[in-house]
Write an enzyme that holds these catalytic residues in place. Structure first.
Site, short mmCIF file in Angstrom:
data_model
loop_
_atom_site.label_atom_id
_atom_site.label_comp_id
_atom_site.label_asym_id
_atom_site.label_seq_id
_atom_site.Cartn_x
_atom_site.Cartn_y
_atom_site.Cartn_z
N CYS A 173 0.88 -1.18 0.00
CA CYS A 173 0.00 0.00 0.00
C CYS A 173 0.91 1.22 0.00
CB CYS A 173 -0.93 -0.01 1.21
SG CYS A 173 -1.82 -1.56 1.47
N SER A 178 6.67 7.85 0.49
CA SER A 178 7.77 8.22 1.37
C SER A 178 8.52 6.98 1.88
CB SER A 178 7.25 9.02 2.57
OG SER A 178 6.70 10.24 2.15
N ASP A 291 1.92 -1.40 5.11
CA ASP A 291 1.53 -0.18 5.81
C ASP A 291 0.09 0.11 5.38
OD1 ASP A 291 1.88 2.23 7.33
OD2 ASP A 291 2.08 3.30 5.45
N CYS A 344 -0.97 3.97 11.33
CA CYS A 344 -0.87 5.21 12.09
C CYS A 344 -2.08 5.32 13.02
CB CYS A 344 -0.77 6.43 11.18
SG CYS A 344 -2.00 6.53 9.88
#
Length: 882
Positions: A173, A178, A291, A344
């Site tokens: 994903c 980044s 992620d 997150c």
């Protein structure tokens, strides 16, 4: 694509996320409170009584700005040196209200201190000149991709992957990229030095026929590793390409697939020794980063939607998708390989519960181990993963265990419990003893960051994943896709079977009309709760997306990159946006959790990608290239690729790694959705003399091929003042006595034949000399020389190397920017946007006229003006497309 980088600070890259609200709302005025959110995380399982006050105090503060130096280690350290030696001393001398201002600080646990953080108040940044100069430095380096804005905690997962050159890696994903950039840097670690060492042996004649280099870098010094970066959204995958292209890696493939059903990738079949047909073989990965899409409540310090919109349904709706992604990752992993799972979010139902459920479906701890990373990244403060937790339902009720839910369901029904499942709770049975404490939780108060969750898993044995247990899931209404989920799982269970074409539903068992209608609307089971719709994160006209903040915003302290995608959409490029599921439709009773899939319109048809075709090593176009540039025969001929069905090198030739070639070739026509691979190596000219090679080396591929080039096209530079002149002055004349103004390289460029050359900037060991070796492209035209760099790169280098902000001198600056006459290969553009590649094409387009004007002094000035005008047009176009 559009222009890289923004010209002002502001506009963070990770303020995506759903929810409505006034776009003009000021972050300082946001009510940072949410009763359910705070009540849920005040449970003692999450935060101890001693830390609770600090936890909430930090979560309600603004997030510090952070950034990372990117690219190869040597270049990143060179840019970092400028910050450390020039800007930091000036900033540390500033006093504000009687106290010294805290300067930007390196992140102690990040390798080589290539990540930095700053907490400087905006009133200080505005008031003092050293910060203004520092800001210009950050803007310039961000525009050219040497600095990347990235939240500190999001830098952790790639560092825990133990990724090394030679490994195959999948980022499931990946957008906006980044973390993928970090992974790519690790795959290429040590490559520059290794290639130079191999090239030296080859040039000295001491190399044998076998490839040179150490493990993982044993392709004559080049890395043999590969990164496949994937995103389920087509437009976001192109934003990912934009972010990754600055690394110019031939070891990158970008794909566009639903991560829950990522297809198996064919490799060359294994030859049979017993006369039987070759055995099919599929790619297994050494490392995988998952992620995953998440509710993002760890981003409350930068995303006001968390405070406004947080509710337990966010995490409940994503849990199943997250488990599916992690199970699929473990299936595609090599035995002994490592998966890093991260979110997150701080919610255990998206974290520890997902890990436990995926391990259970993959056969338990004998097959999948949780790795203890407590000793890795010394200096990083973290907490252990949770062994027990509670779950909040959509009504705000908190449940201790699954048995309580079952008892309530039997006594009072399922209201408010839709999407509840046993897997949301701490594991029991065979997986009850999983060492979930080895998971890693990073809380905001530990080191003034956002919140994050990371787990490192190792595959100990081959697995055959169990189907999802749909029996222990509460459904408010019937789900017509339940049978489909079971069948898809059955098809994913065996690692030995191909897993192509599962992004479409062709070949799945007969479905009833209602199911087919649902599937037509949603295209895949996962997308009901997958990533936030692209329009919500990128469309500036959407009222749910914050607009650019005013000058008073603290985020003006750091640059945020922005770009324009091919369809004109402006996108923020930075950290990963917050993920939040799309709103679900409601049933007649108003229960949005009752519907199993979001009722959304069909996607627009995805644009057709040009095919990837490799040139035959004996292709007639290659011999002139190898001869003109004295290119070593050891540089592989079988990795040059074009993007057209006829395999015709009509305009651009790309270069890829050997493994990328195998994957693209073996999976042609298989249903794999490749959207990017290859580095531009050569671009064909429109007009040239008979002795000028029709192909010039493209900037992106220069560093890859430079060690293998002979001296014929080489120009060596060691004096700083000479490079400064080339950076400031575009198209300096080399006719008459103009070459004398170019110092040490004047005679060389006067005599070098027309065409593409290579400027090798070498350190000379002098105190005032260069500290970093650089390789830059030159174009020798009839009248002039040009350092083929865009304006942003020129300005950044002037500021970094010379602390110089002198305006660039362009002799064609006052001439109209018209398309060169007769140049049929230059695409039309609107406004100020123009195609890439500044000087070579433009000046070559004028060669026919220029050749007739040699010796005609009275005409030279006129034709030079015309040439410069065309070159300036192309150069400006180049600047808008990098």
């Amino acid at each position: 694509m559009g222009k890289r980088g923004g010209k002002k600070f502001g506009r963070g890259g990770n303020r995506g996320g759903g929810g409505g609200g006034d776009r003009r709302i000021a972050w300082a005025t946001v009510d940072r409170s949410n009763e359910k959110f705070e009540r849920y995380y005040n449970e003692p399982e999450f935060i101890s009584d001693e830390e609770r006050e600090d936890f909430w105090a930090y979560l309600k503060r603004d997030l510090p700005n952070s950034f990372r130096f990117t690219g190869s280690r040597g270049h990143a350290l060179a840019v970092q040196e400028r910050l450390r030696d020039h800007f930091i001393p000036k900033i540390t001398s500033i006093k504000y209200e009687g106290e010294f201002v805290e300067p930007p600080q390196p992140v102690s646990w990040y390798p080589d201190q290539l990540a930095w953080s700053m907490t400087t108040p905006k009133q200080v940044i505005r008031r003092f000149a050293p910060f203004s100069s520092f800001q210009k430095f950050l803007v310039a380096e961000t525009e050219v991709g040497n600095i990347s804005r990235q939240e500190i905690v999001s830098m952790i997962p790639p560092l825990l992957m133990d990724l090394r050159p030679g490994m195959t890696c999948l980022d499931m994903c990946a957008a906006p990229g980044s973390k993928s950039c970090q992974l790519m840097e690790l795959i290429h670690a040590g490559e520059e030095e290794s290639i130079l060492a191999a090239g030296k042996k080859i040039s000295e004649g001491t190399a044998g026929p076998e490839p040179l280099g150490s493990e993982g870098l044993n392709d004559d010094g080049r890395t043999t590793g590969l990164l496949i970066a994937n995103d389920s959204d087509y437009k976001r995958s192109h934003m990912l390409i934009h972010q990754m292209k600055r690394l110019s890696s031939p070891n990158l493939i970008v794909t566009n697939h639903d991560a829950t059903m990522y297809p198996s990738i064919k490799l060359t079949p294994t030859p049979s020794t017993d006369g039987k047909p070759p055995k099919n073989r599929y790619l297994k990965f050494d490392r995988i980063l998952a992620d995953v899409p998440c509710s993002g409540d760890g981003t409350a310090r930068k995303n006001y939607n968390v405070w406004k919109d947080w509710n337990p349904s966010n995490g409940l709706g994503l849990h199943t998708t997250q488990v599916r992604i992690l199970v699929r990752a473990l299936q595609m992993l090599k035995v002994g390989g490592r998966v890093v799972y991260s979110t997150c979010s701080l919610n255990p139902i998206e974290n520890e519960a997902v890990v436990a459920s995926a391990i259970e479906r993959c056969g338990g701890a004998v097959n999948v181990k949780i790795i203890d990373c407590s000793q890795e990244l010394p200096g990083l403060k973290r907490k252990n993963g949770l062994k027990s937790w509670k779950v909040m339902d959509r009504e705000g009720r908190i449940w201790n265990n699954w048995n309580e839910v079952v008892e309530h369901k039997e006594a009072q029904g399922t209201e408010g419990l839709a999407r509840f499942s046993e897997s949301l709770f701490p594991p029991s049975g065979e997986t009850a003893d999983l060492p979930l404490e080895r998971c890693m939780r990073v809380y905001p108060h530990l080191q003034n960051t956002g919140g994050f969750f990371i787990t490192v898993l190792e595959k100990a044995a081959e697995i055959k994943a169990k189907p999802e247990d749909t029996a222990n899931v509460i459904k408010a209404t019937k789900t017509p896709v339940a049978s489909l989920v079971t069948e898809l799982d059955a098809r994913k269970n065996s690692d030995s079977e191909p897993f192509q074409k599962l992004d479409s539903l062709d070949g799945v068992a007969e479905l009833d009309p209602e199911t087919k209608e649902d599937l037509a609307k949603n295209e895949s089971v996962a997308e009901a709760t997958n990533q936030l719709p692209y329009s919500a994160t990128l469309d500036a006209s959407d009222a749910t997306v914050p607009v650019k903040r005013g000058a008073e915003d603290l985020e003006e302290a750091l640059p945020a990159k922005k770009t324009k995608l091919e369809d004109g959409t402006e996108a923020l490029v930075g950290d990963r946006p917050v993920h939040k599921p799309a709103p679900l439709p409601t049933d007649d009773a108003g229960d949005s959790s009752a519907a199993p899939l979001a009722d959304k319109p069909l996607k627009k048809k995805q644009p057709q990608e040009d095919p990837y075709k490799y040139l035959d090593p004996s292709h007639e176009e290659l011999d002139p290239i190898y001869k003109f540039y004295e290119l070593s025969d050891r540089f592989p001929r079988d990795r040059f690729m074009v993007r057209n069905a006829e395999a015709n090198p009509s305009r651009t030739v790309y270069y890829t790694s050997a493994l990328a070639r195998e994957i693209l070739s073996m999976n042609e026509g298989s249903g794999m959705k490749f959207v990017h691979c290859g580095v531009k190596m050569f671009v064909k000219q429109d007009a040239q003399r008979s002795d000028v090679c029709r192909w010039r080396i493209q900037t992106d591929g220069l560093k890859i091929i430079e060690p293998w080039l002979g001296p014929a096209r080489s120009v060596v530079l060691t004096q700083k003042e000479t490079l400064r002149k080339l950076l400031i002055e575009m198209f300096p004349k080399i006719t008459d006595d103009g070459w004398k103004n170019l110092g040490e390289i004047g005679e060389r460029v006067r005599d070098v034949p027309m065409g593409c050359s290579i400027l090798r900037v070498e350190p000379n060991g002098q105190p005032d000399g260069f500290t970093e070796r650089m390789v830059l492209p030159l174009w020798r035209s009839l009248f002039s020389l040009n350092l083929m760099l865009p304006k942003e790169e020129r300005r950044a280098m002037l500021l970094r190397i010379y602390n110089d902000t002198t305006p660039l001198v362009n002799p064609a600056g006052n001439f109209p920017k018209n398309k060169p006459a007769g140049n049929t290969s230059t695409p039309e553009v609107s406004g100020s946007e123009t195609p890439a590649e500044p000087t070579a094409e433009a000046e070559d387009s004028a060669l026919k006229n220029e050749n007739m004007q040699i010796g005609q002094d009275e005409q030279e000035h006129v034709e030079s003006r015309e040439t410069y005008g065309k070159a300036n047009d192309e150069e400006d176009r180049f600047n808008t497309t990098v």
